[in-house]
Design a protein around this motif. Structure first.
Motif, PDB file in Angstrom:
ATOM      1  N   VAL A 175     -11.291   8.213  -0.880  1.00 57.47           N
ATOM      2  CA  VAL A 175     -10.986   7.749  -2.240  1.00 57.47           C
ATOM      3  C   VAL A 175      -9.625   8.298  -2.688  1.00 57.47           C
ATOM      4  CG1 VAL A 175     -11.671   7.893  -4.665  1.00 57.47           C
ATOM      5  CG2 VAL A 175     -13.402   7.494  -2.894  1.00 57.47           C
ATOM      6  N   ALA A 176      -9.432   9.595  -2.491  1.00 57.88           N
ATOM      7  CA  ALA A 176      -8.190  10.218  -2.936  1.00 57.88           C
ATOM      8  C   ALA A 176      -6.995   9.679  -2.161  1.00 57.88           C
ATOM      9  CB  ALA A 176      -8.284  11.742  -2.768  1.00 57.88           C
ATOM     10  N   TRP A 177      -7.176   9.497  -0.872  1.00 65.60           N
ATOM     11  CA  TRP A 177      -6.040   9.080  -0.041  1.00 65.60           C
ATOM     12  C   TRP A 177      -5.627   7.640  -0.333  1.00 65.60           C
ATOM     13  CZ3 TRP A 177      -4.665   5.617   3.842  1.00 65.60           C
ATOM     14  CH2 TRP A 177      -3.499   5.924   4.538  1.00 65.60           C
ATOM     15  N   VAL A 178      -6.611   6.764  -0.470  1.00 64.63           N
ATOM     16  CA  VAL A 178      -6.285   5.369  -0.789  1.00 64.63           C
ATOM     17  C   VAL A 178      -5.546   5.309  -2.129  1.00 64.63           C
ATOM     18  CG1 VAL A 178      -7.278   3.144  -1.454  1.00 64.63           C
ATOM     19  CG2 VAL A 178      -8.090   4.295   0.591  1.00 64.63           C
ATOM     20  N   THR A 179      -6.010   6.105  -3.075  1.00 63.36           N
ATOM     21  CA  THR A 179      -5.419   6.094  -4.412  1.00 63.36           C
ATOM     22  C   THR A 179      -3.991   6.643  -4.409  1.00 63.36           C
ATOM     23  OG1 THR A 179      -7.631   6.492  -5.293  1.00 63.36           O
ATOM     24  CG2 THR A 179      -5.772   6.820  -6.796  1.00 63.36           C
ATOM     25  N   LEU A 180      -3.800   7.769  -3.741  1.00 68.78           N
ATOM     26  CA  LEU A 180      -2.523   8.471  -3.868  1.00 68.78           C
ATOM     27  C   LEU A 180      -1.508   8.113  -2.782  1.00 68.78           C
ATOM     28  CD1 LEU A 180      -3.942  11.965  -4.849  1.00 68.78           C
ATOM     29  CD2 LEU A 180      -2.834  10.293  -6.344  1.00 68.78           C
ATOM     30  N   VAL A 181      -1.968   7.628  -1.650  1.00 70.82           N
ATOM     31  CA  VAL A 181      -1.036   7.327  -0.560  1.00 70.82           C
ATOM     32  C   VAL A 181      -0.968   5.825  -0.284  1.00 70.82           C
ATOM     33  CG1 VAL A 181      -0.404   7.762   1.838  1.00 70.82           C
ATOM     34  CG2 VAL A 181      -1.488   9.572   0.484  1.00 70.82           C
ATOM     35  N   TYR A 182      -2.110   5.203  -0.037  1.00 73.02           N
ATOM     36  CA  TYR A 182      -2.061   3.789   0.355  1.00 73.02           C
ATOM     37  C   TYR A 182      -1.562   2.889  -0.770  1.00 73.02           C
ATOM     38  CZ  TYR A 182      -3.012  -0.770   2.165  1.00 73.02           C
ATOM     39  OH  TYR A 182      -2.837  -2.065   2.580  1.00 73.02           O
ATOM     40  N   VAL A 183      -2.155   3.043  -1.953  1.00 78.42           N
ATOM     41  CA  VAL A 183      -1.842   2.134  -3.063  1.00 78.42           C
ATOM     42  C   VAL A 183      -0.351   2.154  -3.444  1.00 78.42           C
ATOM     43  CG1 VAL A 183      -2.194   1.882  -5.559  1.00 78.42           C
ATOM     44  CG2 VAL A 183      -4.155   1.857  -4.009  1.00 78.42           C
ATOM     45  N   PRO A 184       0.255   3.326  -3.614  1.00 78.79           N
ATOM     46  CA  PRO A 184       1.694   3.307  -3.918  1.00 78.79           C
ATOM     47  C   PRO A 184       2.523   2.631  -2.815  1.00 78.79           C
ATOM     48  CG  PRO A 184       0.776   5.475  -4.354  1.00 78.79           C
ATOM     49  CD  PRO A 184      -0.307   4.686  -3.695  1.00 78.79           C
ATOM     50  N   LEU A 185       2.221   2.958  -1.544  1.00 79.37           N
ATOM     51  CA  LEU A 185       3.002   2.347  -0.458  1.00 79.37           C
ATOM     52  C   LEU A 185       2.820   0.830  -0.437  1.00 79.37           C
ATOM     53  CD1 LEU A 185       2.640   4.906   2.448  1.00 79.37           C
ATOM     54  CD2 LEU A 185       4.769   3.847   1.701  1.00 79.37           C
TER      55      LEU A 185
END
Lengths: 442, 112
Positions: free
Chosen positions: A134-144
């Motif tokens: 959840v944290a990674w998708v939110t903070l890394v995937y979504v912005p990229l």
């Protein structure tokens, strides 16, 4: 008004990309030891569930909503995907339902974080992993995804997208940065935080089921047609170009990987063929809509050779990137992004650019290099922080006992195979309050 | 009575079975086994990383025999599983004190 042909292809593509995640579960599951296969498949599979919720609640909106500042992140107006059933996106004449586009992009987010399972295989605890996802998708995937995939005007007249797509003008057709370099860099960070498996690299950790691996690679190859040709977002010449480029690059990469094995190890292996196919598919991901098939053939060959050699990096670095996410996805993505700077041609896609070999000079190459470097650095740094935080607070790493006895038993109370005749022990039925304690029948 | 045990290459099992059946031997037990002898292990390569596999897959064949059958049975097994290369395996014979057929309770040679 939606274009029905374009919509049909996009919906079909979304389903194809969805199928890559269970395909990846087989690909990864076969590569680990028999005592860990369920955990690895579970961590992969569950991304479909968790990311599906994140995407609906706010992920899609942050990635593809109108930009709030500097091309860095979208707004939250479309959180919950509420009231958007009749909304369409895309260029006039080729409009598709927003829901079709959202579903297609969801599957990209799912497979990207699922790729990271390769970095934590055989030693990650289940619930902390979900929190990490959840944290990674939110903070890394979504912005990229916003930086690279959100184009100005796509979501509606006057809407603003991400900075890499619209200011830097780097070319990334289907996610060489967002999916491949991102997952590769994140895998390095994640593997560093969670630490090596007990005994690595001294102890042999042989793949327990190579037929799984080959079939998984086949499913990935199949699904990748949706991933790459679907990224044309319509049933078009461009989709066909991407489709053919995709299978061409996979083909040459298999040959490239096997040639390296033949010269280095003396035998071509099934694991090498499966890995080579994936490396080629990774390599052509960013360029599939910008190069001609001959260019795709060279990119695939390069990816196959480079990735097979890059597997050695983890031993040099002493990082147990167990299933080689960095070598296959990180390096494959890097090769693919940079070679666009050589092989891109407006003959393949008028909206693309000309690379060095097509008279475009170095202009496109440096844009590709900047995009690749930014994706790598951002992913590495933020993933390190996220993984460290989750590990410190919740404990991402399984106990030593759980790991040595098998994480399947410890985390899921299951085993994949009944390899030996086991005494059938009386067990509790769901809901029953008593449990038979081992040996109590005597 | 004797117990003949043979640890052999897995693909030799079918030939051993056929040879012993031709002699009139009425049953046998086969288990998958792993081990090494003079051949030692072998090397496998996964994504360029070499692994030494110490224990090689073998089949373990066990046959209960009357004393007068032993020599012929051993000869038959040898013919069936010998390739002449390292790794053919071993055959040994040990004494058995008692044998009982579970279904009938018959003992000794009657139970074979």
């Amino acid at each position: 008004m939606v274009d029905t042909g374009d919509t049909a292809w996009l919906l079909g593509s979304a389903a194809l990309v969805m199928f890559m995640t269970p395909g990846l579960a087989l690909f990864y599951g076969g590569m680990v030891r028999a005592k860990s296969v369920l955990n690895v498949m579970m961590l992969t599979f569950v991304c479909l569930a968790v990311v599906g919720v994140v995407w609906l609640l706010y992920g899609y909106s942050l990635a593809f909503g109108n930009d709030v500042m500097g091309g860095l992140i979208g707004n939250l107006r479309q959180a919950g995907l509420h009231g958007l059933a009749d909304t369409t996106v895309g260029p006039e004449g080729h409009r598709v339902p927003l829901f079709a586009f959202a579903a297609f992009q969801l599957m990209f987010a799912v497979i990207t974080v699922a790729l990271l399972v390769g970095a934590v295989a055989e030693r990650a605890r289940f619930w902390p992993w979900l929190v990490f996802v959840v944290a990674w998708v939110t903070l890394v995937y979504v912005p990229l995804a916003h930086w690279v995939f959100a184009f100005d005007g796509f979501a509606g007249a006057g809407t603003v997208g991400g900075w890499i797509a619209n200011r830097l003008h780097a070319l990334d057709f289907a996610g060489g940065t967002v999916v491949e370099i991102n997952s590769g860099a994140a895998a390095l960070a994640l593997a560093g935080v969670i630490g090596r498996r007990e005994g690595w690299p001294r102890q042999p950790m042989r793949p327990h089921n190579l037929p799984f691996v080959m079939f998984g690679a086949g499913l990935l190859w199949f699904g990748w047609f949706g991933f790459n040709a679907g990224s044309a977002l319509g049933a078009s010449n461009l989709a066909a170009t991407s489709f053919l480029n995709t299978t061409t690059a996979a083909a040459t990469a298999v040959v490239g990987w096997l040639l390296v094995e033949q010269f280095r190890d003396g035998t071509p292996t099934t694991l090498g063929a499966a890995s080579g196919a994936v490396a080629g598919l990774v390599g052509i991901t960013p360029g599939c809509g910008y190069v001609e098939p001959l260019g795709a053939a060279v990119i695939g060959l390069a990816a196959g050779v480079v990735c097979s050699l890059a597997v050695g990096l983890k031993y040099r670095m002493g990082v147990d990137d167990s299933l080689d996410v960095l070598a296959v996805h990180g390096m494959g993505g890097l090769v693919g992004m940079l070679l666009i700077g050589l092989f891109a041609t407006t003959g393949a896609n008028a909206a693309g650019a000309n690379g060095l070999l097509y008279g475009g000079g170095l202009d496109q190459l440096w844009r590709q290099a900047v995009a690749a470097a930014v994706a790598l650095a951002y992913s590495l740094v933020v993933t390190l922080a996220v993984a460290w935080l989750v590990d410190r607070t919740l404990g991402l790493r399984a106990s030593r006992e759980a790991e040595s006895e098998g994480i399947d038993e410890a985390e899921h109370a299951e085993s994949a195979y009944e390899l030996a005749i086991q005494p059938s022990r009386r067990t509790s039925i769901a809901g029953a309050t008593t449990r038979t304690i081992e040996g109590s029948e005597r | 009575m004797k117990l003949l045990t043979a640890v052999v290459r897995p693909h030799a099992v079918e030939e051993i079975r056929a040879a012993l059946q031709a002699l009139g031997v009425l049953g046998m037990t086969v288990t998958q086994a792993h081990g090494y002898g003079r051949q030692r292990g072998h090397t496998e390569v996964y994504r360029g990383a070499e692994y030494t596999v110490d224990f090689v897959p073998k089949a373990r064949v066990e046959v209960l025999l009357d004393d007068d059958m032993v020599d012929r049975a051993v000869d038959a097994v040898l013919v069936a599983c010998r390739t002449g290369r390292i790794g053919d395996g071993k055959v040994w014979v040990s004494s058995v004190d008692a044998v009982v057929r579970v279904r009938t309770g018959e003992r000794g040679s009657d139970a074979l």
